[in-house]
Design a protein around this motif. Structure first.
Motif, PDB file in Angstrom:
ATOM      1  N   ARG A  77      33.516  -7.354 -32.081  1.00  0.00           N
ATOM      2  CA  ARG A  77      32.160  -6.955 -31.744  1.00  0.00           C
ATOM      3  C   ARG A  77      31.795  -5.690 -32.498  1.00  0.00           C
ATOM      4  NH1 ARG A  77      29.809  -7.608 -25.683  1.00  0.00           N
ATOM      5  NH2 ARG A  77      27.721  -7.808 -26.485  1.00  0.00           N
ATOM      6  N   VAL A  81      30.291   0.411 -28.255  1.00  0.00           N
ATOM      7  CA  VAL A  81      30.613  -0.727 -27.382  1.00  0.00           C
ATOM      8  C   VAL A  81      31.938  -0.580 -26.663  1.00  0.00           C
ATOM      9  CG1 VAL A  81      29.235  -2.415 -28.630  1.00  0.00           C
ATOM     10  CG2 VAL A  81      31.642  -2.212 -29.149  1.00  0.00           C
ATOM     11  N   TYR A  82      32.906   0.131 -27.240  1.00  0.00           N
ATOM     12  CA  TYR A  82      34.183   0.170 -26.527  1.00  0.00           C
ATOM     13  C   TYR A  82      34.434   1.490 -25.808  1.00  0.00           C
ATOM     14  CZ  TYR A  82      36.532   2.400 -30.579  1.00  0.00           C
ATOM     15  OH  TYR A  82      36.914   3.234 -31.584  1.00  0.00           O
ATOM     16  N   ARG A 134      28.272   1.527 -20.262  1.00  0.00           N
ATOM     17  CA  ARG A 134      27.003   0.793 -20.232  1.00  0.00           C
ATOM     18  C   ARG A 134      25.934   1.508 -19.433  1.00  0.00           C
ATOM     19  NH1 ARG A 134      29.716  -1.440 -23.637  1.00  0.00           N
ATOM     20  NH2 ARG A 134      30.567  -3.534 -23.446  1.00  0.00           N
ATOM     21  N   ILE A 151      24.396  -2.184 -23.453  1.00  0.00           N
ATOM     22  CA  ILE A 151      24.921  -2.888 -24.614  1.00  0.00           C
ATOM     23  C   ILE A 151      23.819  -3.604 -25.387  1.00  0.00           C
ATOM     24  CG2 ILE A 151      25.460  -4.959 -23.257  1.00  0.00           C
ATOM     25  CD1 ILE A 151      27.705  -3.649 -25.967  1.00  0.00           C
ATOM     26  N   GLN A 152      22.756  -4.013 -24.686  1.00  0.00           N
ATOM     27  CA  GLN A 152      21.677  -4.737 -25.375  1.00  0.00           C
ATOM     28  C   GLN A 152      21.106  -3.900 -26.510  1.00  0.00           C
ATOM     29  OE1 GLN A 152      22.193  -4.345 -22.278  1.00  0.00           O
ATOM     30  NE2 GLN A 152      21.270  -5.854 -20.925  1.00  0.00           N
ATOM     31  N   ASP A 191      23.334  -4.212 -29.436  1.00  0.00           N
ATOM     32  CA  ASP A 191      23.215  -5.562 -29.987  1.00  0.00           C
ATOM     33  C   ASP A 191      21.906  -5.750 -30.755  1.00  0.00           C
ATOM     34  OD1 ASP A 191      25.641  -6.252 -29.059  1.00  0.00           O
ATOM     35  OD2 ASP A 191      24.943  -7.428 -27.353  1.00  0.00           O
ATOM     36  N   TYR A 236      35.076  -2.064 -20.924  1.00  0.00           N
ATOM     37  CA  TYR A 236      33.814  -2.382 -21.584  1.00  0.00           C
ATOM     38  C   TYR A 236      33.964  -3.453 -22.654  1.00  0.00           C
ATOM     39  CZ  TYR A 236      32.015   1.390 -18.859  1.00  0.00           C
ATOM     40  OH  TYR A 236      31.662   2.175 -17.805  1.00  0.00           O
ATOM     41  N   GLU A 265      35.665  -6.339 -20.972  1.00  0.00           N
ATOM     42  CA  GLU A 265      34.974  -6.732 -19.735  1.00  0.00           C
ATOM     43  C   GLU A 265      35.912  -6.865 -18.533  1.00  0.00           C
ATOM     44  OE1 GLU A 265      31.770  -6.861 -19.659  1.00  0.00           O
ATOM     45  OE2 GLU A 265      31.016  -7.430 -21.612  1.00  0.00           O
TER      46      GLU A 265
END
Ligand SMILES: Cc1cc2nc3c(=O)[nH]c(=O)nc-3n(C[C@H](O)[C@H](O)[C@H](O)COP(=O)(O)OP(=O)(O)OC[C@H]3O[C@@H](n4cnc5c(N)ncnc54)[C@H](O)[C@@H]3O)c2cc1C
Ligand SMILES: Cc1cc2nc3c(=O)[nH]c(=O)nc-3n(C[C@H](O)[C@H](O)[C@H](O)COP(=O)(O)OP(=O)(O)OC[C@H]3O[C@@H](n4cnc5c(N)ncnc54)[C@H](O)[C@@H]3O)c2cc1C
Ligand code: SF4
Ligand code: FES
Lengths: 509, 549
Positions: free
Chosen positions: A186, A192-193, A197, A202-203, A206, A276, A279
């Motif tokens: 990703r 992200v990691y 959030r 995250i959106q 992305d 994250y 998940e």
């Protein structure tokens, strides 16, 4: 606000207007889930806050911004009720505004030098940036920038953190072919990691990635450069004309005390990555497990530590912070510290962990700390923690060490031409971000050993400009890469005298 | 009823777990059963299955699974009996019978297709039959597709729902290379259409089956796009923001939407599909895979490993490499099912693709500097992992002994391949069913007695690696072991794989995986491997649950 002109207000009126607090979700309910904590300004709030800006003739805030956003310029447009115009101004120099508005340490950069801030609360520059960016996202006003005609040159970007993404953006708009190689499955790097959030949904990341894809940037996942292809492979066999290394600072530092390798002791990186990127918070739908107990001890008080604590809280743990200095020295961004304090965390300042006590199965069950006290300020003004010889023991079943990172060693260890200092930080020419290997440039945490999103972006822009010149054959000078293994690139200097006086470390972690 | 069968039914009447276990053992050993005996025994065995359904004991569950296996072993003779039973019982009981039934294979399918029409008005029976169809993994089941399509238009919505469910299942569990393209289109259309059904259960199953097609990667690009758009609207992420009002439908769509995430972008020339070329059973629960990963195959060296993720929701798990083909761009892996993720992997079929494979990770295996005798020792997947290193050693002119250990002959794997790589291979089994009776250390001792050894490499279970290191320590024989610590990223980023070597903390993924066995703190490693036991069991339970319904 409908008028085109700025309302006629004196500077004094403006200064006396109250600062608009960022509305937050209440602590009681927000610790129950991973939804974003700040709600964002309403249009009315944003316009009111924008009125507080004095539109300085020589704005300090721009100088203090690592990417030099035209801050008064965009604030003026917000005041006039034109967020869609404001965002265009921001985008001229910063292409991750939604992320930066949320995670930049403005209190140490632009807002630290804001004129209004001398006597009152500085203008909420970050909140306004976020407002403009969210307006654009929610109304789908994202405009494609101009892309220059193809140059036929090909650039490899290694790592898709803020540094890599920025370099990709800058280079693709110059007409070069850009391929990003990412080790994970990703894109986004720490965004992200690492960064939770509830601070950066995250959106947003992305969407930024999709935006780059639309511009023609290609992402290749699961590629660990150095292992699957060397820098030489890229430059010689794969036909890349230049390489940008934005591999970040990914080697966690761990305390070396008894029990450090016990079960239930994590690095912040592992803890956050499991939750994250992998998940684990949705376990067992997602398989990655996390041994997350009822009593979490977090070592450190930087931004990352705050993130770990607040994440642990959301997973239902009772969280305690152990830090060997006092609250005043905590390196976290003040807003993060404030938010954490609202979220029912226990604090043990001046407590230096000396042992993790384990049970018969090697699971951590207690933490032993030494009480510290602060010395008189030394010549740098910093007060050092010193031992007192008193100890205390507390229960815990999970420990997370958040002590910062060293630089990810894969690239330098697989290509000896890339020179590093003795801490493994890649050394570059200050002006061009060139490394000691021809055609290879670097930026972000890989050359600072850990700083901030916006600094990583700033360096990436510098590097991208140099790469562009290099590809056009205009960068003829030898790179001036330091040779002294003790050399270290200074992280972002505190921009204001005030911050300097407080002796705050600006290391983001 | 013959006497032996009569004895068994008596025993069963005792109605205790011990008695059932004993009966199962006895049946396993019975040979030349007549058709009639098989039938009588099946009746007894199905009663065990029903019994299990009313008990919460995990032992009973295991017994039921064994009973299921025994029935299946009876073969075609019991087909009519099982079939009638399936059409006559409740859904839960039918699930177990159905699994036994489908293990009988092709004759069962023929019978099923032939008898199907008798039940077109018997809804409960039809549902059970559809469920049975969903358990098949053989390509012949594609013959049942017209029946599924017909059932999806049945008046009873529960029948429709089960038919849709079965569609996804049989596609998911078939070898991709053998799936007929027209059939996919057909099923896609049916499922897609059903997304607009009035009943949430039907919509959910349709979404689930479409999701499975997606995950399997068998849809055409435009079909993929239609599913994506539909799922976006179900979850309320499209422009209209009116989501499906049923939570179960949204949840299903949500789960599969994640599979769209970073679809490997084409057109840059670096696409790796990670498709499984071949899958071969080596011993119970252990398979050999040949997987496409051209860039990794180009670079990998003996002793290095990869990290794989079978599905989007899976954990990243490390796997060693037992060979590769640089030209064809393939890696050879051995996977033993020990927990959820490894089980997910062994359930994948030829033609399926791994979600991610990343590597090569770690450092290559060390080779001795002095020329001399080397010993490579393997157990479990380690038997494969030592082969590339053995080849390296031989190439450099060392004399190479291979030692493989296993519980019984059945678990001795990769021996031919190892023999090809070594000068001499010694097989050991704990029970002496093949090779020498005893442990690998016994074989190692025998070699140490007759020759000077310069280097030992051991890969396998931790106790084995520890025993080997202890054996060589007094003689100061250079001994390396490959540490299988729990990992996350495999690049040195997280520290999950910390191991203690010579009182220093090392990262197994980055500094290893091979370390000097005399320096390794095996106790700590063993304890760290048990870090997630509870969570692993919970994860495994979800898989078992999924499997059973
Ligand atoms: C928990 C946490 C919270 C933070 N909070 C903030 C904050 O609030 N505000 C702020 O400004 N900063 C914050 N930071 C710091 C900030 O995130 C970093 O400074 C920034 O992300 C650095 O960007 P980068 O692009 O250099 O590296 P990274 O974001 O680390 O990205 C590097 C990428 O390169 C990839 N990579 C590494 N090696 C290879 C390889 N060999 N081949 C291919 N790919 C490779 C990695 O997988 C990764 O995706 C935080 C950091 C952490 C850990
Ligand atoms: C470098 C390296 C190479 C490996 N090579 C292979 C290989 O080629 N083939 C193969 O089948 N397996 C290999 N393994 C082990 C494999 O990674 C584990 O079996 C896997 O992680 C188990 O995942 P799971 O979700 O199926 O089981 P889980 O549910 O996670 O675990 C089930 C049980 O398996 C054991 N286990 C968990 N993780 C590991 C581990 N990392 N090593 C050993 N046992 C573990 C534990 O006892 C645990 O209770 C390797 C491990 C490493 C570190
Ligand atoms: S320093 Fe403050 S007041 Fe001056 S332009 Fe910048 S934001 Fe406005
Ligand atoms: S697996 Fe994360 S550091 Fe080794």
């Amino acid at each position: 606000m409908t008028t085109e002109e700025r309302p006629k207000l004196s500077n004094k009126d403006r200064i006396l207007m109250p600062h608009q607090e960022m509305p937050l979700r209440p602590a009681e309910s927000r610790v129950l889930n991973f939804e974003e904590v700040p709600i964002g300004y309403s249009a009315e709030q944003a316009e009111k806050e924008a009125m507080r800006c004095l539109q300085c003739k020589k704005p300090h805030c721009i100088e203090a911004c690592p990417v030099g956003i035209n801050i008064p310029g965009f604030i003026k447009l917000i005041e006039q009720g034109k967020p869609e115009e404001a965002i265009k101004v921001i985008r001229q120099t910063n292409f991750l505004p939604a992320a930066c508005g949320r995670v930049c340490p403005q209190d140490k950069q632009c807002q630290a030098v804001c004129v209004v801030g001398r006597k009152h609360h500085p203008v909420g520059i970050g909140n306004l940036e976020r407002y403009a960016a969210d307006y654009e996202r929610l109304h789908r006003k994202m405009e494609m920038p101009e892309v220059l005609p193809p140059t036929g040159k090909k650039v490899a970007i290694i790592g898709s953190g803020p540094a890599g993404l920025t370099a990709a953006y800058e280079l693709v708009t110059k007409g070069h072919e850009v391929i990003v190689f990412e080790a994970f499955h990703r894109a986004g790097g720490v965004m992200v990691y690492g960064i939770p959030r509830f601070r950066l949904p995250i959106q947003i990341v992305d969407e930024d990635i999709k935006f780059l894809e639309k511009l023609g940037v290609k992402f290749v996942y699961n590629m660990i450069i150095g292992k699957v292809m060397s820098l030489d492979d890229l430059l010689e066999k794969e036909g890349f004309d230049a390489v940008f290394v934005g591999t970040g600072a990914g080697l966690p530092r761990m305390l070396d005390i008894p029990g450090s390798n016990a079960n239930g002791v994590y690095s912040a990186n592992e803890y956050l990555t499991r939750i994250y990127l992998m998940e684990a918070k949705k376990f067992p739908t997602y398989t990655t497990p996390l041994y997350s107990g009822k009593k979490l001890a977090v070592i450190g008080a930087g931004n990352t530590a705050m993130d770990v604590m607040r994440t642990g809280k959301r997973l239902g743990a009772d969280v305690t912070c152990y830090y060997r200095r006092s609250r005043e020295e905590a390196p976290a961004r003040s807003e993060e510290l404030k938010h954490a304090e609202q979220e029912f965390i226990n604090w043990r300042w001046l407590s230096n962990p000396v042992e993790f006590i384990v049970d018969e199965n090697n699971f951590v069950k207690q933490i032993r700390c030494e009480k510290m006290e602060l010395s008189e300020p030394d010549e740098t003004g910093r007060r050092k923690p010193v031992s007192t010889g008193q100890y205390f023991v507390e229960d815990c079943d999970t420990v997370v060490m958040s002590l910062g990172c060293s630089v990810n060693p894969i690239i330098p260890s697989t290509d000896k031409m890339v020179r590093t200092n003795k801490w493994g930080v890649i050394m570059v020419d200050d002006a061009t971000c060139q490394t000691s290997k021809k055609g290879v440039f670097a930026g972000g945490d890989a050359i600072t050993g850990g700083s901030t999103v916006i600094l990583a972006m700033g360096q990436a822009k510098k590097a991208a400009a140099a790469i562009d010149q290099y590809l056009k054959g205009q960068l003829t000078e030898e790179a001036k890469v330091p040779t002294d293994p003790n050399y270290s690139v200074q992280s972002w200097k505190p921009a204001s005298r005030k911050a300097e006086k407080e002796g705050q470390s600006v290391d983001a972690r | 009823m013959t006497t032996r069968v009569e004895e068994i039914s008596k025993k069963l009447q005792e109605d205790s777990e011990e008695a059932i276990g004993e009966v199962l053992d006895r049946i396993r050993l019975m040979e030349d059963l007549s058709a009639e005996e098989k039938l009588d025994l099946s009746k007894g065995l199905t009663s065990i299955l029903y019994h299990h359904l009313h008990s919460n004991s995990s032992r009973m569950l295991k017994l039921a699974i064994r009973a299921e296996k025994r029935i299946a072993k009876f073969g075609p003779d019991v087909i009519p009996f099982l079939f009638e039973e399936i059409t006559d019982v409740d859904g839960e009981s039918a699930a177990y019978l159905g699994k036994a039934f489908c293990k009988i294979g092709k004759p069962g399918i023929d019978y099923l297709l032939q008898e199907w029409s008798r039940f077109s008005d018997n809804d409960p029976a039809l549902i059970n039959l559809l469920q049975t169809v969903s358990y098949y993994t053989v390509p012949e089941i594609q013959g049942a597709v017209p029946l599924l399509v017909a059932a999806s238009g049945h008046a009873n919505f529960q029948v429709q729902a089960m038919a849709l469910h079965a569609m996804g299942r049989i596609l998911e569990r078939s070898n991709t290379n053998l799936i007929d393209r027209r059939l996919v289109t057909n099923l896609f259309d049916v499922c897609f259409h059903a997304l607009a059904h009035a009943k949430p259960l039907v919509r959910k199953n349709a979404a689930c089956s479409l999701g499975k097609m997606l995950r399997k990667g068998i849809l055409l690009p435009d079909e993929e796009k239609r599913v994506r758009d539909a799922f976006m609207s179900i979850t309320g992420r499209d422009e209209k923001h009116n989501w499906d009002r049923a939570f179960i439908v949204r949840k299903e769509a949500e789960l599969y939407l994640s599979h769209f995430h970073p679809v490997a972008h084409d057109g840059h020339g670096y696409r790796q599909t990670f498709r499984i070329h071949t899958k071969k059973l080596l011993c119970p629960n252990t398979y050999h895979f040949i997987v496409e990963a051209p860039f990794i195959a180009r670079k990998i060296q003996a002793g290095q490993f990869v990290i794989v993720r079978p599905h989007d929701t899976s954990e990243r798990i490390p796997l060693s490499i037992c060979g590769w083909d640089r030209e064809k761009g393939t890696l050879h892996l051995i996977v033993s099912a020990v927990g959820k993720t490894s089980t997910e992997i062994i359930r994948m079929m030829e033609g399926d693709a791994f979600r991610d494979i990343v590597g090569p990770l770690g450092e290559r295996s060390r080779l001795p500097e002095k020329k001399g005798t080397c010993v490579v020792i393997g157990g479990g997947y380690g038997t494969g992992a030592i082969i590339p290193t053995a080849l390296d050693m031989k190439e450099r002119g060392h004399k190479v002994y291979g030692i493989v250990g296993a519980r019984t002959e059945e678990f001795l794997i990769m021996t031919d391949e190892l023999k090809a790589a070594c000068d001499e291979v010694i097989l050991t089994t704990n029970d002496g069913s093949k090779g020498t009776k005893g442990l690998v250390t016994d074989a190692l001792e025998a070699i140490m007695l007759k020759e000077d050894i310069v280097h030992v490499l051991a890969v396998g279970p931790v106790p084995m690696m520890k025993a080997v290191s202890e054996m060589t320590r007094p003689f100061k024989i250079e001994t390396y072991v490959s540490l299988n610590a729990i990992m996350v990223d495999g690049t040195g980023m997280c520290g999950a794989c910390r191991v203690s070597v010579g009182n220093e903390t090392k990262f197994a993924c980055f500094h290893g995986p091979d370390f000097d066995g005399h320096q390794v703190d095996f106790e700590n490693l063993m304890k760290r491997q048990k870090m997630f036991v509870k969570e692993e069991q919970a994860a495994m339970a979800t898989l078992t649950r999924l499997h059973n319904n």
